[in-house]
Design a protein around this motif. Sequence first.
Motif, PDB file in Angstrom:
ATOM      1  N   CYS A 192       0.844  -1.190   0.000  1.00 52.50           N
ATOM      2  CA  CYS A 192       0.000   0.000   0.000  1.00 52.50           C
ATOM      3  C   CYS A 192       0.882   1.244   0.000  1.00 52.50           C
ATOM      4  O   CYS A 192       1.874   1.300   0.727  1.00 52.50           O
ATOM      5  CB  CYS A 192      -0.899   0.004   1.233  1.00 52.50           C
ATOM      6  SG  CYS A 192      -1.979   1.439   1.259  1.00 52.50           S
ATOM      7  N   LYS A 196      -0.624   4.368   0.455  1.00 55.43           N
ATOM      8  CA  LYS A 196      -1.487   5.458   0.911  1.00 55.43           C
ATOM      9  C   LYS A 196      -0.965   6.132   2.181  1.00 55.43           C
ATOM     10  O   LYS A 196      -1.215   7.304   2.405  1.00 55.43           O
ATOM     11  CB  LYS A 196      -2.905   4.938   1.150  1.00 55.43           C
ATOM     12  CG  LYS A 196      -3.672   4.692  -0.139  1.00 55.43           C
ATOM     13  CD  LYS A 196      -4.108   6.007  -0.758  1.00 55.43           C
ATOM     14  CE  LYS A 196      -4.815   5.811  -2.072  1.00 55.43           C
ATOM     15  NZ  LYS A 196      -3.906   5.540  -3.186  1.00 55.43           N
ATOM     16  N   PHE A 197      -0.285   5.412   3.025  1.00 51.14           N
ATOM     17  CA  PHE A 197       0.264   5.989   4.265  1.00 51.14           C
ATOM     18  C   PHE A 197      -0.780   6.756   5.076  1.00 51.14           C
ATOM     19  O   PHE A 197      -0.558   7.928   5.421  1.00 51.14           O
ATOM     20  CB  PHE A 197       1.475   6.885   3.962  1.00 51.14           C
ATOM     21  CG  PHE A 197       2.693   6.101   3.543  1.00 51.14           C
ATOM     22  CD1 PHE A 197       3.519   5.492   4.490  1.00 51.14           C
ATOM     23  CD2 PHE A 197       3.001   5.935   2.200  1.00 51.14           C
ATOM     24  CE1 PHE A 197       4.622   4.746   4.100  1.00 51.14           C
ATOM     25  CE2 PHE A 197       4.113   5.192   1.796  1.00 51.14           C
ATOM     26  CZ  PHE A 197       4.924   4.598   2.753  1.00 51.14           C
ATOM     27  N   CYS A 198      -1.904   6.133   5.356  1.00 51.22           N
ATOM     28  CA  CYS A 198      -2.826   6.723   6.330  1.00 51.22           C
ATOM     29  C   CYS A 198      -2.031   6.806   7.636  1.00 51.22           C
ATOM     30  O   CYS A 198      -1.289   5.875   7.965  1.00 51.22           O
ATOM     31  CB  CYS A 198      -4.062   5.841   6.495  1.00 51.22           C
ATOM     32  SG  CYS A 198      -4.935   5.614   4.934  1.00 51.22           S
ATOM     33  N   TYR A 206      -2.434   6.484  10.745  1.00 50.10           N
ATOM     34  CA  TYR A 206      -2.588   5.543  11.866  1.00 50.10           C
ATOM     35  C   TYR A 206      -2.110   4.141  11.510  1.00 50.10           C
ATOM     36  O   TYR A 206      -2.035   3.271  12.366  1.00 50.10           O
ATOM     37  CB  TYR A 206      -4.080   5.452  12.270  1.00 50.10           C
ATOM     38  CG  TYR A 206      -4.980   5.179  11.081  1.00 50.10           C
ATOM     39  CD1 TYR A 206      -5.135   3.898  10.571  1.00 50.10           C
ATOM     40  CD2 TYR A 206      -5.646   6.214  10.426  1.00 50.10           C
ATOM     41  CE1 TYR A 206      -5.913   3.656   9.463  1.00 50.10           C
ATOM     42  CE2 TYR A 206      -6.427   5.985   9.320  1.00 50.10           C
ATOM     43  CZ  TYR A 206      -6.556   4.697   8.847  1.00 50.10           C
ATOM     44  OH  TYR A 206      -7.317   4.456   7.736  1.00 50.10           O
ATOM     45  N   CYS A 207      -1.783   3.893  10.239  1.00 51.15           N
ATOM     46  CA  CYS A 207      -1.733   2.517   9.752  1.00 51.15           C
ATOM     47  C   CYS A 207      -0.314   1.992   9.537  1.00 51.15           C
ATOM     48  O   CYS A 207       0.549   2.672   8.970  1.00 51.15           O
ATOM     49  CB  CYS A 207      -2.519   2.442   8.443  1.00 51.15           C
ATOM     50  SG  CYS A 207      -2.656   0.774   7.818  1.00 51.15           S
ATOM     51  N   PRO A 218       1.568   0.025   5.264  1.00 51.65           N
ATOM     52  CA  PRO A 218       2.571   0.391   4.249  1.00 51.65           C
ATOM     53  C   PRO A 218       3.991  -0.004   4.646  1.00 51.65           C
ATOM     54  O   PRO A 218       4.854  -0.183   3.786  1.00 51.65           O
ATOM     55  CB  PRO A 218       2.429   1.917   4.151  1.00 51.65           C
ATOM     56  CG  PRO A 218       1.028   2.192   4.591  1.00 51.65           C
ATOM     57  CD  PRO A 218       0.747   1.179   5.668  1.00 51.65           C
ATOM     58  N   HIS A 236     -10.480   1.641  -1.536  1.00 52.98           N
ATOM     59  CA  HIS A 236     -10.195   2.953  -0.936  1.00 52.98           C
ATOM     60  C   HIS A 236     -10.974   3.992  -1.743  1.00 52.98           C
ATOM     61  O   HIS A 236     -10.861   4.027  -2.968  1.00 52.98           O
ATOM     62  CB  HIS A 236      -8.692   3.239  -1.013  1.00 52.98           C
ATOM     63  CG  HIS A 236      -8.293   4.451  -0.244  1.00 52.98           C
ATOM     64  ND1 HIS A 236      -8.759   5.709  -0.551  1.00 52.98           N
ATOM     65  CD2 HIS A 236      -7.482   4.603   0.832  1.00 52.98           C
ATOM     66  CE1 HIS A 236      -8.243   6.595   0.301  1.00 52.98           C
ATOM     67  NE2 HIS A 236      -7.476   5.946   1.154  1.00 52.98           N
ATOM     68  N   ARG A 286      -6.433  10.686   4.740  1.00 58.36           N
ATOM     69  CA  ARG A 286      -7.284   9.803   3.938  1.00 58.36           C
ATOM     70  C   ARG A 286      -7.507  10.340   2.517  1.00 58.36           C
ATOM     71  O   ARG A 286      -8.030   9.641   1.667  1.00 58.36           O
ATOM     72  CB  ARG A 286      -8.625   9.570   4.632  1.00 58.36           C
ATOM     73  CG  ARG A 286      -8.554   8.635   5.794  1.00 58.36           C
ATOM     74  CD  ARG A 286      -8.190   7.219   5.385  1.00 58.36           C
ATOM     75  NE  ARG A 286      -9.276   6.504   4.738  1.00 58.36           N
ATOM     76  CZ  ARG A 286      -9.188   5.228   4.344  1.00 58.36           C
ATOM     77  NH1 ARG A 286      -8.078   4.551   4.519  1.00 58.36           N
ATOM     78  NH2 ARG A 286     -10.201   4.635   3.751  1.00 58.36           N
TER      79      ARG A 286
HETATM   80 FE1  SF4 Z   1      -3.197   1.573   3.184  1.00 57.59          FE
HETATM   81 FE2  SF4 Z   1      -4.617   3.372   4.583  1.00 57.59          FE
HETATM   82 FE3  SF4 Z   1      -5.638   0.950   4.088  1.00 57.59          FE
HETATM   83 FE4  SF4 Z   1      -3.614   1.230   5.800  1.00 57.59          FE
HETATM   84  S1  SF4 Z   1      -5.712   2.021   6.035  1.00 57.59           S
HETATM   85  S2  SF4 Z   1      -3.806  -0.321   4.202  1.00 57.59           S
HETATM   86  S3  SF4 Z   1      -2.442   2.888   4.791  1.00 57.59           S
HETATM   87  S4  SF4 Z   1      -5.144   2.541   2.565  1.00 57.59           S
END
Ligand code: SF4
Length: 470
Positions: free
Chosen positions: A189, A191-193, A195-196, A199, A269, A308
């Motif tokens: 991934c 996106k680097f949200c 909290y997550c 990635p 997403h 997001r």
């Molecule tokens: Fe990727 Fe965000 Fe989903 Fe985590 S929450 S897997 S960073 S899109």
Amino acid sequence: MKKPNMKNARLRGKEEVSYVNYDKQFDKFGKNKHYYVRTYGCQMNEHDSEKICGMLQSVGYTPCDDVNNADIVILNTCAIRENAHDKVFGFLGVLKHIKDTTNPNLLVGICGCMAQEEVVVDEILKKYKYVDFVCGTHNLDNLLSIIKSKIETNNMQVEVLSVEGDIVENIPVIRESKYSAWVDIIYGCDKFCTYCIVPYTRGSQRSRKKEDIINEVKVLKDTGYKEVTLLGQNVNAYGKDLYDDYNLANLLSDVSDTGIDRIRFVTSHPWDFTEEMVDIIASRDNIMPYIHLPLQSGSNRILKLMNRRYTKEEYLKLYNSIRTKVKDSSITTDIIVGFPGETEEDFNETLDLVNKCKFDGAFTFAFSPRENTPAALMKETVSEEVKMDRLHRLNEVVNKYSNNNNSKMNGKVVKCLVTSLSDKDKTKVCGYTENMKLVNIKGSKDLIGKIVDVKITDTKSFSMDGEYCK
Ligand code: SF4
Ligand code: SAM
């Protein structure tokens, strides 16, 4: 020993991805031995466990249901929240007891997202010395070499790459279901949200080649599978890293053309979800009208802090477009409460959006800081007590709409793919409607593996009852 390094995982570049075939050959070193695999977390982990089982069986290991009878136990772990960690460390205690008492030769291994975390591997090296091997997500295809080295040297093996490696095709796989199959389409991934941890533990976005995916679906169809679920942390980004002019809409259309009965996909997403994709889902009968569309928060301020990349207005626009265009669709979501800085007003905006969307269901979570993610450095402003209170209030609203939406299906005749016998009542079987509702069906086990008409006779928040229509 190759240990993970979160800094390197963050600094990754856009390396060329190589596509290689799994061609590892081993003697049958698992002959007359039993394995036990326990899986934590998401569908991607479930599918990785099918590959772990496939590799173990390729060298002669056979499965067992009881850890006490196992020669090797593998924990395929999840890192998404702290309670996922706690469960794994709790089970490791049970395995230590078995090693100390009844089976000192038991091999214990850790795979999956926790294996990619530097802090976890350091803790294992310091406090869990009885763990025999650790294998990261990027080199899962190397699992058998790692186990073999452990057996031959008796030294703890740790092999975790910080940066993703090749995409390895044709890893042996033992699928849990004979009717419904997971098919990876994109790994990692980008996106680097905030909290997550995904990635960092799953690496950068890498799409499988379209030909490999379509061929896999064709083979599954020819061997009797009725359903495929296309998998990725963000399936809507499919193709972006690989093709100039081929995306999820094109892939869905090509997979639909294989003629397989049912196609699903997770997870979407909202940022990458285009109208073209909505149109293709709406226009094909074998693309199921079920979409998991994580919202995370209904407050634009919090969505921004979460990175997001959409506003609540943009989410609603997409949501309404899916509801309008895709007939009889159901939509579920993920929501986090108690993100750092979330005020009562922000939380009320989330409730407001849930009231507007009337989701079919939601996975709801209390924010859990993950080491080395940006949100873990933000000041936590919401107490555990307030998080739990918000979670409780949110769940009440979510359950009300699940119940209402399900009750609208009462009395209808719907198509179900019957997947198993009911655990609780052997006169019943379980199946899923096209829009992914679980139905307990009065009917015999001969229905398993078939798509049949079922009349819904009662509905609850999380399931419904039905009768097979002959
Ligand atoms: Fe990727 Fe965000 Fe989903 Fe985590 S929450 S897997 S960073 S899109
Ligand atoms: N890729 C998917 C997406 O973007 O929506 C979901 C990935 S994650 C495996 C599943 C869900 O876990 C997320 O949608 C989010 O709601 C939740 N989650 C992830 N990190 C979290 C954290 N640090 N604390 C609480 N919940 C979290």
